[in-house]
Motif scaffolding. Structure first.
Motif, mmCIF file in Angstrom:
data_model
loop_
_atom_site.group_PDB
_atom_site.id
_atom_site.type_symbol
_atom_site.label_atom_id
_atom_site.label_comp_id
_atom_site.label_asym_id
_atom_site.label_seq_id
_atom_site.Cartn_x
_atom_site.Cartn_y
_atom_site.Cartn_z
ATOM 1 N N CYS A 5 0.835 -1.199 0.000
ATOM 2 C CA CYS A 5 0.000 0.000 0.000
ATOM 3 C C CYS A 5 0.867 1.246 0.000
ATOM 4 C CB CYS A 5 -0.901 0.037 1.232
ATOM 5 S SG CYS A 5 -2.128 -1.266 1.264
ATOM 6 N N LEU A 6 0.538 2.172 -0.876
ATOM 7 C CA LEU A 6 1.147 3.486 -0.855
ATOM 8 C C LEU A 6 0.219 4.362 -0.032
ATOM 9 C CD1 LEU A 6 3.341 5.430 -1.803
ATOM 10 C CD2 LEU A 6 1.986 5.830 -3.860
ATOM 11 N N LYS A 7 0.638 4.676 1.194
ATOM 12 C CA LYS A 7 -0.224 5.384 2.130
ATOM 13 C C LYS A 7 0.028 6.884 2.091
ATOM 14 C CE LYS A 7 0.050 1.502 5.287
ATOM 15 N NZ LYS A 7 0.617 1.072 6.554
ATOM 16 N N VAL A 19 -6.140 14.970 14.854
ATOM 17 C CA VAL A 19 -6.565 13.647 14.400
ATOM 18 C C VAL A 19 -5.804 13.366 13.113
ATOM 19 C CG1 VAL A 19 -8.486 12.263 13.531
ATOM 20 C CG2 VAL A 19 -8.856 13.812 15.450
ATOM 21 N N SER A 20 -5.063 12.282 13.098
ATOM 22 C CA SER A 20 -4.269 11.885 11.938
ATOM 23 C C SER A 20 -4.949 10.709 11.246
ATOM 24 C CB SER A 20 -2.861 11.490 12.404
ATOM 25 O OG SER A 20 -2.118 10.939 11.352
ATOM 26 N N VAL A 21 -5.099 10.808 9.936
ATOM 27 C CA VAL A 21 -5.743 9.753 9.143
ATOM 28 C C VAL A 21 -4.746 9.255 8.104
ATOM 29 C CG1 VAL A 21 -7.663 9.168 7.623
ATOM 30 C CG2 VAL A 21 -7.969 10.910 9.395
ATOM 31 N N THR A 22 -4.575 7.943 8.035
ATOM 32 C CA THR A 22 -3.702 7.322 7.047
ATOM 33 C C THR A 22 -4.554 6.415 6.163
ATOM 34 O OG1 THR A 22 -1.902 7.318 8.658
ATOM 35 C CG2 THR A 22 -1.611 5.936 6.715
ATOM 36 N N ALA A 23 -4.372 6.551 4.841
ATOM 37 C CA ALA A 23 -5.163 5.742 3.903
ATOM 38 C C ALA A 23 -4.351 5.460 2.644
ATOM 39 C CB ALA A 23 -6.454 6.470 3.528
ATOM 40 N N CYS A 24 -4.769 4.431 1.939
ATOM 41 C CA CYS A 24 -4.229 4.127 0.619
ATOM 42 C C CYS A 24 -5.387 4.216 -0.373
ATOM 43 C CB CYS A 24 -3.598 2.729 0.606
ATOM 44 S SG CYS A 24 -4.786 1.374 0.756
ATOM 45 N N LYS A 25 -5.149 3.866 -1.601
ATOM 46 C CA LYS A 25 -6.218 3.958 -2.607
ATOM 47 C C LYS A 25 -7.352 2.965 -2.345
ATOM 48 C CE LYS A 25 -4.074 0.788 -5.845
ATOM 49 N NZ LYS A 25 -3.531 0.557 -7.154
ATOM 50 N N ALA A 47 -10.136 21.920 10.712
ATOM 51 C CA ALA A 47 -9.284 22.333 9.597
ATOM 52 C C ALA A 47 -8.235 21.272 9.333
ATOM 53 C CB ALA A 47 -8.609 23.663 9.920
ATOM 54 N N VAL A 48 -7.874 21.112 8.079
ATOM 55 C CA VAL A 48 -6.784 20.216 7.705
ATOM 56 C C VAL A 48 -5.497 21.001 7.911
ATOM 57 C CG1 VAL A 48 -5.719 18.888 5.853
ATOM 58 C CG2 VAL A 48 -8.210 18.975 6.046
ATOM 59 N N THR A 49 -4.618 20.479 8.764
ATOM 60 C CA THR A 49 -3.365 21.177 9.041
ATOM 61 C C THR A 49 -2.185 20.567 8.305
ATOM 62 O OG1 THR A 49 -2.963 19.844 11.009
ATOM 63 C CG2 THR A 49 -4.160 21.927 11.308
ATOM 64 N N GLU A 50 -2.349 19.348 7.845
ATOM 65 C CA GLU A 50 -1.298 18.681 7.085
ATOM 66 C C GLU A 50 -1.991 17.784 6.076
ATOM 67 O OE1 GLU A 50 1.940 15.201 7.942
ATOM 68 O OE2 GLU A 50 1.698 16.711 9.506
ATOM 69 N N ALA A 51 -1.597 17.885 4.830
ATOM 70 C CA ALA A 51 -2.249 17.090 3.793
ATOM 71 C C ALA A 51 -1.211 16.617 2.777
ATOM 72 C CB ALA A 51 -3.321 17.913 3.091
ATOM 73 N N PRO A 52 -1.458 15.471 2.177
ATOM 74 C CA PRO A 52 -0.537 14.983 1.143
ATOM 75 C C PRO A 52 -0.715 15.770 -0.146
ATOM 76 C CG PRO A 52 -2.416 13.521 1.323
ATOM 77 C CD PRO A 52 -2.568 14.558 2.407
ATOM 78 N N ASP A 53 0.273 15.685 -1.029
ATOM 79 C CA ASP A 53 0.154 16.328 -2.341
ATOM 80 C C ASP A 53 -0.952 15.676 -3.165
ATOM 81 O OD1 ASP A 53 2.240 18.071 -1.800
ATOM 82 O OD2 ASP A 53 3.748 16.706 -2.615
ATOM 83 N N HIS A 54 -1.101 14.381 -3.016
ATOM 84 C CA HIS A 54 -2.133 13.633 -3.737
ATOM 85 C C HIS A 54 -3.022 12.954 -2.703
ATOM 86 C CE1 HIS A 54 -4.230 10.916 -6.372
ATOM 87 N NE2 HIS A 54 -3.822 9.919 -5.627
ATOM 88 N N TRP A 55 -4.309 13.160 -2.807
ATOM 89 C CA TRP A 55 -5.265 12.564 -1.869
ATOM 90 C C TRP A 55 -5.875 11.316 -2.504
ATOM 91 C CZ3 TRP A 55 -7.343 14.859 2.734
ATOM 92 C CH2 TRP A 55 -6.818 16.113 3.052
ATOM 93 N N PRO A 56 -5.580 10.129 -2.003
ATOM 94 C CA PRO A 56 -6.340 8.981 -2.494
ATOM 95 C C PRO A 56 -7.806 9.156 -2.095
ATOM 96 C CG PRO A 56 -4.817 8.323 -0.739
ATOM 97 C CD PRO A 56 -4.589 9.774 -0.996
ATOM 98 N N PRO A 58 -10.190 7.370 -0.676
ATOM 99 C CA PRO A 58 -10.623 7.057 0.687
ATOM 100 C C PRO A 58 -10.147 8.078 1.731
ATOM 101 C CG PRO A 58 -9.931 5.060 -0.410
ATOM 102 C CD PRO A 58 -9.544 6.211 -1.312
ATOM 103 N N LEU A 59 -8.976 8.672 1.520
ATOM 104 C CA LEU A 59 -8.490 9.681 2.463
ATOM 105 C C LEU A 59 -9.354 10.933 2.373
ATOM 106 C CD1 LEU A 59 -6.427 10.572 4.582
ATOM 107 C CD2 LEU A 59 -4.941 11.301 2.709
ATOM 108 N N ARG A 60 -9.672 11.364 1.173
ATOM 109 C CA ARG A 60 -10.539 12.534 0.988
ATOM 110 C C ARG A 60 -11.912 12.267 1.612
ATOM 111 N NH1 ARG A 60 -10.508 17.288 1.109
ATOM 112 N NH2 ARG A 60 -8.839 17.424 -0.390
ATOM 113 N N LYS A 61 -12.474 11.070 1.356
ATOM 114 C CA LYS A 61 -13.788 10.731 1.919
ATOM 115 C C LYS A 61 -13.756 10.712 3.440
ATOM 116 C CE LYS A 61 -15.531 8.169 -2.021
ATOM 117 N NZ LYS A 61 -15.876 6.879 -2.578
ATOM 118 N N CYS A 62 -12.673 10.203 4.018
ATOM 119 C CA CYS A 62 -12.564 10.141 5.476
ATOM 120 C C CYS A 62 -12.449 11.543 6.067
ATOM 121 C CB CYS A 62 -11.369 9.280 5.887
ATOM 122 S SG CYS A 62 -11.287 8.993 7.670
ATOM 123 N N VAL A 63 -11.629 12.385 5.462
ATOM 124 C CA VAL A 63 -11.479 13.761 5.957
ATOM 125 C C VAL A 63 -12.815 14.489 5.850
ATOM 126 C CG1 VAL A 63 -10.405 16.003 5.459
ATOM 127 C CG2 VAL A 63 -8.994 13.933 5.588
#
Length: 179
Positions: A5-7, A19-25, A47-56, A58-63
């Motif tokens: 998984c690329l998380k 709250v930290s959320v980790t997800a893959c595609k 508010a999102v304080t830290e976000a990846p450059d690319h949101w898989p 499931p990560l976007r849906k969870c946030v």
């Protein structure tokens, strides 16, 4: 060979702390909460304080789901949950059955005892195993282990006892009656 998984990870600023959320595609892997001892008032912007450059997805849906949850828990529970990805979970295990039962049958604003959840999952003598399943939960709030209480309605031992202030806040936020 198992797929690697690329998380990606996002961190939200919430009323209960970071709250930290980790997800893959495929789905959400982890949600990490801090064991808050003090919770600020409900008037708090998520508010999102830290976000990846690319949101898989499931990560976007969870946030998005968590953002709605912290504004209005009952509204969030009308939304579909983001997909979970538990690659090491054994789908035929009692733990998995407990997770599925809790997620699908215990609604926002409700609580259930360890013994009741054990019976709902098919083994009324397995309340200690339910406790083990709750400790192994890697996606709290989505899989609402905070809704599981002792048989007398007392909170129990959330996050090894360090998170009972958090558990009480989550339950009250959902409209549950808390002892």
């Amino acid at each position: 060979m198992a797929e690697i998984c690329l998380k990606s990870r996002a961190v939200l600023r919430t009323p209960i702390g970071p709250v930290s959320v980790t997800a893959c595609k495929t789905g959400v892997h982890n949600i990490n909460l801090t064991a808050a001892t003090e919770i600020p008032g409900k008037k708090f912007a998520v508010a999102v304080t830290e976000a990846p450059d690319h949101w898989p997805g499931p990560l976007r849906k969870c946030v998005d789901w968590l953002t709605v949850y912290f504004k209005d828990a009952k509204a969030a529970n009308q939304m579909p949950l983001p997909p979970f990805h538990r690659p090491t979970a054994k789908t035929d295990s009692f733990t998995y059955k407990v997770w599925e039962t809790l997620t699908n049958q215990v609604q926002c604003g409700e609580t259930v005892s360890y013994g009741q959840l054990a019976a709902m999952a098919g083994n009324d003598k397995a309340c200690r195993a339910v406790g083990g399943a709750m400790r192994a939960n890697q996606i709290p709030i989505l899989m609402p282990c905070h809704r599981v209480t002792k048989s007398d309605g007392a909170l129990g031992n959330y996050m090894a006892g360090k998170g009972n202030t958090l558990k009480k806040w989550l339950l009250e936020h959902e409209g549950a009656v808390v002892k």
